[in-house]
Design an enzyme around this catalytic site. Structure first.
Site, PDB file in Angstrom:
ATOM      1  N   TYR A  61       0.844  -1.197   0.000  1.00 48.29           N
ATOM      2  CA  TYR A  61       0.000   0.000   0.000  1.00 48.29           C
ATOM      3  C   TYR A  61       0.879   1.247   0.000  1.00 48.29           C
ATOM      4  O   TYR A  61       0.770   2.116   0.855  1.00 48.29           O
ATOM      5  CB  TYR A  61      -0.894   0.024   1.244  1.00 48.29           C
ATOM      6  CG  TYR A  61      -1.899  -1.100   1.337  1.00 48.29           C
ATOM      7  CD1 TYR A  61      -2.478  -1.671   0.204  1.00 48.29           C
ATOM      8  CD2 TYR A  61      -2.284  -1.603   2.584  1.00 48.29           C
ATOM      9  CE1 TYR A  61      -3.406  -2.685   0.304  1.00 48.29           C
ATOM     10  CE2 TYR A  61      -3.222  -2.613   2.697  1.00 48.29           C
ATOM     11  CZ  TYR A  61      -3.779  -3.153   1.549  1.00 48.29           C
ATOM     12  OH  TYR A  61      -4.711  -4.163   1.652  1.00 48.29           O
TER      13      TYR A  61
ATOM     14  N   ASP B 143      -9.173  -4.572   9.725  1.00 42.56           N
ATOM     15  CA  ASP B 143      -8.014  -4.283   8.884  1.00 42.56           C
ATOM     16  C   ASP B 143      -7.313  -3.048   9.426  1.00 42.56           C
ATOM     17  O   ASP B 143      -7.747  -2.454  10.417  1.00 42.56           O
ATOM     18  CB  ASP B 143      -8.439  -4.082   7.423  1.00 42.56           C
ATOM     19  CG  ASP B 143      -7.410  -4.648   6.444  1.00 42.56           C
ATOM     20  OD1 ASP B 143      -6.208  -4.347   6.617  1.00 42.56           O
ATOM     21  OD2 ASP B 143      -7.789  -5.372   5.507  1.00 42.56           O
TER      22      ASP B 143
ATOM     23  N   PHE C  36      -3.670  -7.065  13.076  1.00 45.65           N
ATOM     24  CA  PHE C  36      -4.074  -8.394  13.537  1.00 45.65           C
ATOM     25  C   PHE C  36      -2.942  -9.191  14.174  1.00 45.65           C
ATOM     26  O   PHE C  36      -3.176 -10.237  14.765  1.00 45.65           O
ATOM     27  CB  PHE C  36      -4.785  -9.206  12.449  1.00 45.65           C
ATOM     28  CG  PHE C  36      -4.071  -9.369  11.128  1.00 45.65           C
ATOM     29  CD1 PHE C  36      -2.816  -9.921  11.035  1.00 45.65           C
ATOM     30  CD2 PHE C  36      -4.716  -8.991   9.952  1.00 45.65           C
ATOM     31  CE1 PHE C  36      -2.189 -10.104   9.822  1.00 45.65           C
ATOM     32  CE2 PHE C  36      -4.096  -9.168   8.712  1.00 45.65           C
ATOM     33  CZ  PHE C  36      -2.830  -9.730   8.650  1.00 45.65           C
TER      34      PHE C  36
ATOM     35  N   ARG D 173      -7.103 -15.065   1.627  1.00 48.45           N
ATOM     36  CA  ARG D 173      -5.907 -14.555   0.954  1.00 48.45           C
ATOM     37  C   ARG D 173      -5.026 -13.783   1.946  1.00 48.45           C
ATOM     38  O   ARG D 173      -4.431 -12.769   1.594  1.00 48.45           O
ATOM     39  CB  ARG D 173      -6.294 -13.642  -0.225  1.00 48.45           C
ATOM     40  CG  ARG D 173      -6.880 -14.378  -1.398  1.00 48.45           C
ATOM     41  CD  ARG D 173      -7.255 -13.453  -2.543  1.00 48.45           C
ATOM     42  NE  ARG D 173      -6.322 -12.365  -2.731  1.00 48.45           N
ATOM     43  CZ  ARG D 173      -5.829 -11.976  -3.908  1.00 48.45           C
ATOM     44  NH1 ARG D 173      -6.173 -12.613  -5.013  1.00 48.45           N
ATOM     45  NH2 ARG D 173      -5.015 -10.951  -4.007  1.00 48.45           N
TER      46      ARG D 173
ATOM     47  N   HIS E 251      -1.344 -16.692   2.916  1.00 47.09           N
ATOM     48  CA  HIS E 251      -0.344 -16.864   1.847  1.00 47.09           C
ATOM     49  C   HIS E 251       0.631 -15.693   1.762  1.00 47.09           C
ATOM     50  O   HIS E 251       1.642 -15.783   1.069  1.00 47.09           O
ATOM     51  CB  HIS E 251      -1.027 -17.126   0.491  1.00 47.09           C
ATOM     52  CG  HIS E 251      -1.701 -15.944  -0.125  1.00 47.09           C
ATOM     53  ND1 HIS E 251      -2.235 -15.995  -1.402  1.00 47.09           N
ATOM     54  CD2 HIS E 251      -1.950 -14.684   0.316  1.00 47.09           C
ATOM     55  CE1 HIS E 251      -2.762 -14.829  -1.712  1.00 47.09           C
ATOM     56  NE2 HIS E 251      -2.610 -14.019  -0.687  1.00 47.09           N
ATOM     57  N   ASP E 252       0.338 -14.610   2.464  1.00 43.75           N
ATOM     58  CA  ASP E 252       1.252 -13.453   2.473  1.00 43.75           C
ATOM     59  C   ASP E 252       2.449 -13.652   3.405  1.00 43.75           C
ATOM     60  O   ASP E 252       3.432 -12.908   3.295  1.00 43.75           O
ATOM     61  CB  ASP E 252       0.513 -12.194   2.950  1.00 43.75           C
ATOM     62  CG  ASP E 252      -0.491 -11.678   1.943  1.00 43.75           C
ATOM     63  OD1 ASP E 252      -0.340 -11.960   0.741  1.00 43.75           O
ATOM     64  OD2 ASP E 252      -1.449 -10.993   2.364  1.00 43.75           O
TER      65      ASP E 252
ATOM     66  N   GLN F 226       6.008 -10.787  -4.461  1.00 44.64           N
ATOM     67  CA  GLN F 226       5.217  -9.688  -3.912  1.00 44.64           C
ATOM     68  C   GLN F 226       5.009  -9.717  -2.397  1.00 44.64           C
ATOM     69  O   GLN F 226       4.564  -8.710  -1.835  1.00 44.64           O
ATOM     70  CB  GLN F 226       3.841  -9.649  -4.582  1.00 44.64           C
ATOM     71  CG  GLN F 226       3.876  -9.059  -5.995  1.00 44.64           C
ATOM     72  CD  GLN F 226       2.513  -8.565  -6.437  1.00 44.64           C
ATOM     73  OE1 GLN F 226       1.771  -9.276  -7.083  1.00 44.64           O
ATOM     74  NE2 GLN F 226       2.184  -7.329  -6.086  1.00 44.64           N
TER      75      GLN F 226
END
Length: 345
Positions: free
Chosen positions: A147, A210, A237, A252, A255-256, A306
């Site tokens: 971001y 978030d 979180f 999703r 997986h980060d 990424q």
């Protein structure tokens, strides 16, 4: 009939030209080809498309004909003139007016993901993401890089909204979630998955948890008719108390991150769970041996360029969930891009 050697070379050529296919799709979307043809009262010729888009006649004709070969457009010839219109695929997924349009995610892939993949070789050498190389942005704090501007954050959030407009219902319907009336979508971004959840389960309420920046952007740019049943809560979180819920959703998200950080997050969720509560993990599952399906393998490489994480097998997720204290784990493949794992205390 071609020989095995010729077939092999043809396959190699298809692979090496793969980036060209992506760029045809990206360019046609960016130029507005599909929207123009959707709004036109009748099929258009290449000259008319070029005139309305302000593009060259030569380049436009080449692009349109390639889109035909890719089944993104269809063409008919009348009195020697080629006339183009959208296919069902493009009408459904590439026209802005369609509720299932994927244009925002395609723009994110074209402007961000594609550039990171240009450094895949270095990512394999280094074992880390490529934001510094692609954009000059350090990624010590992962989502500060993802971001890295308000526009980038908004584009990513709009992209996820596109994803869940197609993939949300299959994963949320993989299990009966009606026993969980209060749901927390951890890392829920714009609330798009929460919208699908309240639509599928009318009795539920969803809290989207978030970062403060994401919540601020969501409240500014996104609104839903279901707003009375979807609320937002800002926090980290990994650090802050999680909202109360019967079920936590991680879509999703895992997986980060590395296994260590996934374990930390899952342990926090287990600690916040009520008796009988649980977590729904939504990810692209690899095959048991990790060697397929191809889409999940490509997504895993995308996590390399990424993020800090990877895609995982069902057994790997089961191990992470068991280590966090979850004893009842079920995996369901949906047949779509994303699969579902439900784990309860």
């Amino acid at each position: 009939m071609s020989s095995p050697e010729e077939q092999a070379f043809r396959l190699l050529t298809e692979y090496s030209n793969g980036f060209m296919v992506s760029q045809v799709l990206f360019a046609a979307c960016e130029l507005g080809v599909f929207d123009l043809l959707a709004e036109a009262p009748e099929p258009l010729g290449a000259a008319a498309v070029a005139a309305r888009l302000g593009t060259s006649s030569h380049g436009t004709e080449l692009l349109l004909d390639t889109c035909v070969s890719l089944k993104l457009l269809q063409v008919e010839t009348k009195t020697g003139k080629a006339l183009y219109q959208n296919t069902e695929l493009s009408s459904t997924y590439l026209v802005r007016a369609s509720p299932k349009c994927q244009g925002n995610m395609l723009r994110y892939l074209a402007r961000t993901t594609y550039l990171c993949w240009g450094h895949l070789t270095q990512a394999v050498r280094d074992g880390r993401n490529q934001y510094l190389e692609a954009f000059g942005v350090p990624s010590d704090q992962l989502f500060s890089a993802i971001y890295r501007s308000e526009d980038e954050r908004l584009q990513f959030m709009r992209g996820l909204q596109d994803v869940w407009s197609v993939s949300g219902r299959p994963v949320l319907g993989a299990f009966d979630l009606s026993p969980f009336p209060l749901i927390c979508d951890v890392g829920g971004c714009s609330g798009a998955l929460g919208k699908e959840c309240t639509s599928l389960y009318p009795a539920c309420r969803v809290t989207v948890f978030d970062t403060p920046e994401v919540v601020q952007t969501a409240e500014k740019h996104f609104s839903f008719p279901e707003a009375a049943r979807i609320s937002f809560c800002a926090g980290d979180f990994f650090k802050d108390p999680l909202p109360e819920a019967d079920l936590y959703i991680l879509a999703r998200v895992l997986h980060d991150w590395t296994d260590e950080r996934c374990s930390r997050l899952l342990a926090r969720i287990h600690g916040a769970c009520k008796p009988g509560g649980g977590v729904l993990v939504i990810e692209s599952l690899l095959a048991a041996d990790g060697r397929g399906p191809l889409t999940a393998q490509l997504y895993s490489l995308n996590m390399l360029v990424q993020t800090e994480g990877r895609e995982r097998t069902p057994a790997q997720y089961r191990a992470l969930l068991a280590a966090a204290g979850f004893r009842h784990v079920q995996c369901r493949r949906t047949g779509g891009l994303y699969d579902a794992i439900l784990a309860t205390r």
